[in-house]
Structure formats: structure tokens, C-alpha cells
Design an enzyme around this catalytic site. Structure first.
Site, PDB file in Angstrom:
ATOM      1  N   SER A 145       0.819  -1.203   0.000  1.00 20.72           N
ATOM      2  CA  SER A 145       0.000   0.000   0.000  1.00 20.72           C
ATOM      3  C   SER A 145       0.860   1.262   0.000  1.00 20.72           C
ATOM      4  O   SER A 145       1.607   1.513  -0.931  1.00 20.72           O
ATOM      5  CB  SER A 145      -0.969  -0.036   1.190  1.00 20.72           C
ATOM      6  OG  SER A 145      -1.927   0.989   1.086  1.00 20.72           O
ATOM      7  N   ASP A 296      -3.303   6.631  -3.033  1.00 19.01           N
ATOM      8  CA  ASP A 296      -2.045   6.058  -2.584  1.00 19.01           C
ATOM      9  C   ASP A 296      -1.602   5.013  -3.614  1.00 19.01           C
ATOM     10  O   ASP A 296      -2.320   4.744  -4.591  1.00 19.01           O
ATOM     11  CB  ASP A 296      -2.161   5.510  -1.160  1.00 19.01           C
ATOM     12  CG  ASP A 296      -2.959   4.227  -1.051  1.00 19.01           C
ATOM     13  OD1 ASP A 296      -3.716   3.915  -1.987  1.00 19.01           O
ATOM     14  OD2 ASP A 296      -2.836   3.530  -0.029  1.00 19.01           O
ATOM     15  N   ASP A 298      -1.484   1.787  -4.103  1.00 17.46           N
ATOM     16  CA  ASP A 298      -2.326   0.667  -4.538  1.00 17.46           C
ATOM     17  C   ASP A 298      -3.782   1.080  -4.705  1.00 17.46           C
ATOM     18  O   ASP A 298      -4.644   0.232  -4.944  1.00 17.46           O
ATOM     19  CB  ASP A 298      -2.196  -0.530  -3.602  1.00 17.46           C
ATOM     20  CG  ASP A 298      -2.846  -0.302  -2.244  1.00 17.46           C
ATOM     21  OD1 ASP A 298      -2.833   0.849  -1.775  1.00 17.46           O
ATOM     22  OD2 ASP A 298      -3.353  -1.277  -1.644  1.00 17.46           O
ATOM     23  N   ASP A 300      -6.163   2.181  -2.791  1.00 17.85           N
ATOM     24  CA  ASP A 300      -7.267   1.884  -1.872  1.00 17.85           C
ATOM     25  C   ASP A 300      -7.565   3.052  -0.945  1.00 17.85           C
ATOM     26  O   ASP A 300      -8.532   2.998  -0.182  1.00 17.85           O
ATOM     27  CB  ASP A 300      -7.038   0.593  -1.092  1.00 17.85           C
ATOM     28  CG  ASP A 300      -5.871   0.644  -0.123  1.00 17.85           C
ATOM     29  OD1 ASP A 300      -5.091   1.618  -0.156  1.00 17.85           O
ATOM     30  OD2 ASP A 300      -5.718  -0.314   0.667  1.00 17.85           O
TER      31      ASP A 300
END
Length: 541
Positions: A145, A296, A298, A300
Site C-alpha cells: 500500500s 495512494d 495501490d 485503496d
């Protein structure tokens, strides 16, 4: 057995030549300090599965750890009666993510599962969507992430499309511990790579869920949006979603638009970190954007900038909850215990059920009931579920679309997101939230600070009596302390993903009119500063 002996045993079983050589070099050099760090214990499932630095040994992300994790997941699924079921695997663009995805696919296929791998680096929400969309028993997303560049991670979903909760996480950990030498784990190349249709299906589902047609087409097409993917994998999918919803292409921060695992333009690839959205803010000012959106890496999480100011996660959470309630969306509105209280005030004012959960979306997405299913969930760390029927986890892309739709509606009436926040303050009071965040090198400091605040909690904050609750005694237990008084609240807890202790601060200031709002802002800022100072002293900083 000495650390050197453990290291030799691990190296002998390591299936990756480079990782094996890394441990052998440390043994040869007699570097017991570094070896003890790497063999202090295996990575544990936290609020986001496995996550750790890319390095050889059981306390890092590497081929052997991923092999054992995949084998443990396979064992758990077999024991749960899901032998031979479908499993889907996704990965981001971090270093070794594609390799770890292939290793996982080979191990799970070797255990007899029907394994599908996403076609390219894609956002975490696409993987979470794919679990239920494809009828899988489990999903794996290889990502860290928004962690620093040298980290990677391994997020596991089960057939409900949600992150792990007890006892599944503990059972998988136990299964991993029972895996033999990584070199001996069976593997198979009998897995397949999905086509681009899975990403297209995700886009269609997100757009259908948020009904962009309820906002006039000229308002959507005319909204100026600035955007950054922050060197991550969200750019292409986000642009496709926005185009399908009738928006003009967002203006993108060119330096951050292409995936780059080094994240060269930011100190930390986390929109919450100071300076992370500087390039986005500059672009927004240059083009006169009504709203600017940062994902961000990734995709999410979603950060929002309006009028040159980065909104807090609590502000965006309140705006989205208010917008959905205004659209007639009924059900449960949930937030984590470290998030602000305004969403609950808004829900109560409209007779809508709200719920407070332990930290992490694995709990937030389970906050609904049979009569009031979850329709919205958020956490202050920029995570939002605006379409939980599509993605049963936080989803920065659907949140970005929701923010754009709200901004377009407001712009059509000559207002902005900031104007709506002011209106909410007039209706419910000014809820001011912030953090005291302590990053540490020595993890033992976090435990020491938690022990201190439990043993000697402050009796007052902002001159008001506060009651202390140790949430470790609640069900489910949470490693956190709550300090609660009249118009003041603090939650202290360790981060689940980073070496940090965090104190989440909130003060509520009454607002009586427009002039009172200006005064309330000043008072709220002062009280937040005072809270930071008081909690710094309470933690012994």
C-alpha cells in the site's frame, strides 16, 4: 539453537538463490546483530495481512516467506472444506510484487486450487472486487500500500471479499507455522492469467453503483479535476472510471503518473505525509481545479484537496456520508473508533443507523446488520467504502468518483466542498480532529508508551474531566486506550502497519452563526494544539 544455527537452517531451505545468498553472507560475516533482527520472529497478520521490509529471513518479505504464506493459506482452505476452489491473485508495481504473485500462484496451484492471476499490476480494489465477482474461496493481493519503498506485503481475503478477522488470521498463521521447508513445498505451473475483462467489470460495477446520471451531464463534464496516482497503479483504472461516469479527463501530475517502486518524488508514498501532495496542489492551482484527488500507490486510499487545503479523512468521511444520506441511501454508516464523531452526528440527525468499530476495514465492512446493511464506511486514514456491495474494503477509486460527483453537484449551485463543510459545522458543531504521531526505531518504545498511558492516564484534558477506558478488555479486544470527556476525545493506539504510536485527537466547538464559525475555527485549532501538548506529556515525550 543459536541465531547462527537458525540462519543456516533457513538458508538451506530457502528456494530463492538471491535470498539464500543474503543470509549466507550475514552468517559468513558473523553479523549476529542483523541476523537477530531478521530472526526475531515471523511476520504476523496485522490489520492488513503480512507486511514488512524486503529482506531475507522470517522477519522480512521474501520468496521463502511468501511460499510458506501461500502454503499455509492452502492448508487453511483445505481444512475449511474448500479444496480445489478458485483463488485469485493480484499485485501492485512494487519491487518483487509480480514475483511474489507468481510464487503464490504456483504454490496454490500445486495444492490443487484453480488459480487466476490478474493480468498486470492493478489496484487493490480490483482484486477485492474479483474475489466475489469470480466466486473465489480466497484472494491474495501482493502490496504494501502506502508503506516506504523497501517494504512489501501480502493481503489475504476470504470468500466474502473482506480482509481477515479472527479466528481465520490465527488459523492461517498456525498453518503457516506448520509448513515444512520452503524448498520442499509443491508447486505447479497450472495457473492462468486473467484478461482485461476483470478490470472492465470493476469499472462498470463502480459506475453503476454511484449513479453518475443523477448529476447533470454538463456539471460532470465541466468539473476541473487534478489527479495523482503517487507513482502507483491507480491512474489507468481511475481515468477509465471517470470517463465512463461522464467526466472530462483529470489533469494528472506527470511526474507521478507512471508506476515507479522507488517513489522518487515523495519522502513516503502516503498522501497523509507532509509534502506528499505538494505537486498535486501546485497542479490544482495552475489549472484552477475545483477539486484535486490523490490516491495512494495501490489505490485503496483517497486524499482530497479543495481551495488549496488538503481535507482530513474525517472531513471527507463526513462529506461522503452526508452526500449519500442526502441521496436517500439507507443502512448502516460505520467508522473506526479512531475516526471522528461527526459522521455519527449526521446519521443521528437523519435517523440513520451508525456504528463504531475497531480499527481496520476488516471490522468496518462487518458493521452492518440484516435490517441495516453497510452502505458506507470510512476510517480517518483516508479509507472509504462508498460502494461496499462492489468492494467489501476501502476503495480509493470509487471514493474519488463519489467526491467528484459531490463536487460537481456543489459547483452547479456555486458552492464547494469547503462550503458544505461550513454548512455541516453550522448544523452539528465544528468537529476538529488531528493526530499526535510518534515514529520509532525501537519498537519496544511503543509498548512502553502504551503501558505508561494505561498506568497513569491524564485526569483532565482541556481542563475537562476525562474517563479512561482500556479497550483491550472489550470484545473484540483492541490495543488502545480511550480518553473521553465533554466535547473532547483521545484514542491512543499503536499503528497496525507502521512503526508508530498514534494519538487521535478530537474536540467539538459549538457554532452559532457565520461569525461564530470563524471564532470556532480559531478555538478549535488552539484546543488541538493544547491536546497535542497534553498528550505528549502523558506519553513521556
Amino acid at each position: 539453537m543459536t541465531t547462527i544455527d537458525l540462519a543456516r537452517e533457513w538458508a538451506a531451505a530457502d528456494p530463492h538463490p538471491g535470498d539464500r545468498a543474503e543470509i549466507e553472507a550475514l552468517v559468513e560475516a558473523g553479523d549476529t546483530v542483523e541476523l537477530e533482527r531478521r530472526f526475531a520472529g515471523p511476520l504476523a497478520f496485522g490489520t492488513a495481512g503480512l507486511r514488512g521490509p524486503l529482506r531475507a529471513g522470517p522477519a522480512g518479505m521474501n520468496a521463502a516467506v511468501v511460499t510458506r504464506a501461500a502454503a499455509g493459506l492452502a492448508r487453511y482452505l483445505v481444512d475449511a472444506g474448500r479444496a480445489g476452489a478458485r483463488v485469485v491473485i493480484g499485485f501492485d508495481a512494487r519491487r518483487r510484487s509480480d514475483e511474489f504473485a507468481r510464487i503464490s500462484a504456483a504454490v496454490l496451484a500445486g495444492a490443487g486450487f484453480a488459480v487466476h492471476v490478474l493480468p498486470r499490476p492493478l489496484p487493490t480494489p480490483v482484486l477485492a472486487f474479483a474475489v466475489r465477482h469470480l466466486g473465489c474461496a480466497a484472494g491474495v493481493m501482493v502490496t504494501a500500500s502506502h508503506n516506504p519503498p523497501d517494504d512489501n506485503g501480502y493481503k489475504v481475503y476470504l470468500d466474502d471479499g473482506a480482509q481477515l478477522v479472527p479466528p481465520a488470521d490465527r488459523l492461517i498463521e498456525a498453518a503457516i507455522a506448520g509448513v515444512g521447508p520452503a524448498r520442499e513445498v509443491p508447486r505447479s505451473d497450472g495457473w492462468d492469467t486473467l484478461g482485461d475483462g476483470i478490470a472492465s467489470d470493476y469499472v462498470a460495477a463502480v459506475v453503476a453503483a454511484l449513479e453518475p446520471g443523477r448529476v447533470p451531464a454538463p456539471a460532470r463534464a465541466g468539473l476541473r479535476i487534478a489527479f495523482t496516482a503517487m507513482h502507483g497503479v491507480g491512474a489507468e483504472t481511475t481515468r477509465t472510471v471517470f470517463a465512463a461516469a461522464g467526466f472530462a479527463p483529470p489533469a494528472s501530475v506527470d511526474e507521478q503518473d507512471v508506476p515507479d517502486p522507488a517513489f522518487p518524488t515523495v519522502a513516503f508514498p502516503n498522501p497523509e505525509e507532509p509534502g506528499a501532495v505538494d505537486l498535486l496542489q501546485a497542479l490544482a492551482a495552475q489549472i484552477g481545479a475545483a477539486v484535486a484527488i490523490a490516491l495512494d500507490p495501490d489505490a485503496d486510499r483517497c486524499s482530497v484537496v479543495c481551495g488549496g487545503r488538503q481535507l482530513t479523512g474525517d472531513e471527507v468521511g463526513a462529506l461522503l456520508a452526508d452526500w449519500l444520506i442526502g441521496r436517500g441511501v439507507r443502512g448502516t454508516y460505520a467508522s473506526s473508533l479512531v475516526s471522528g464523531s461527526l459522521v455519527h452526528a449526521i446519521a443521528a440527525a437523519h435517523g440513520v443507523r451508525s456504528a463504531e468499530t475497531p480499527t481496520g476495514f476488516k471490522w468496518i465492512v462487518r458493521a452492518g446488520t440484516a435490517d441495516d446493511p453497510l452502505v458506507f464506511g470510512y476510517e480517518e486514514a483516508l479509507g472509504y467504502a462508498v460502494a461496499p456491495d462492489v468492494v467489501k474494503d476501502k476503495d480509493g477509486i470509487s471514493a474519488a468518483l463519489a467526491v467528484a460527483l459531490l463536487a460537481a453537484e456543489l459547483e452547479a449551485s456555486g458552492r464547494t466542498l469547503l462550503d458544505r463543510l461550513d454548512e455541516l459545522a453550522g448544523e452539528h458543531g465544528l468537529f476538529v480532529t488531528g493526530q499526535l504521531s510518534v515514529r520509532v526505531e525501537d519498537l519496544s518504545r511503543i509498548g512502553a508508551m502504551m503501558t505508561r498511558v494505561r498506568a497513569r492516564p491524564p485526569a483532565t484534558l482541556l481542563g475537562r474531566p476525562v474517563a479512561c477506558s482500556d479497550l483491550a478488555h472489550e470484545d473484540p479486544p483492541v490495543d488502545a486506550v480511550r480518553l473521553l470527556g465533554d466535547g473532547v476525545r483521545v484514542i491512543v493506539r499503536p499503528s497496525g502497519t507502521e512503526p508508530k504510536l498514534k494519538a487521535y485527537l478530537e474536540t467539538v466547538v459549538p457554532v452559532h452563526d457565520d461569525a461564530g464559525l470563524i471564532a470556532a475555527r480559531g478555538r478549535g485549532a488552539d484546543e488541538l494544539d493544547e491536546l497535542r501538548a497534553e498528550m505528549s506529556a502523558a506519553l513521556g515525550l
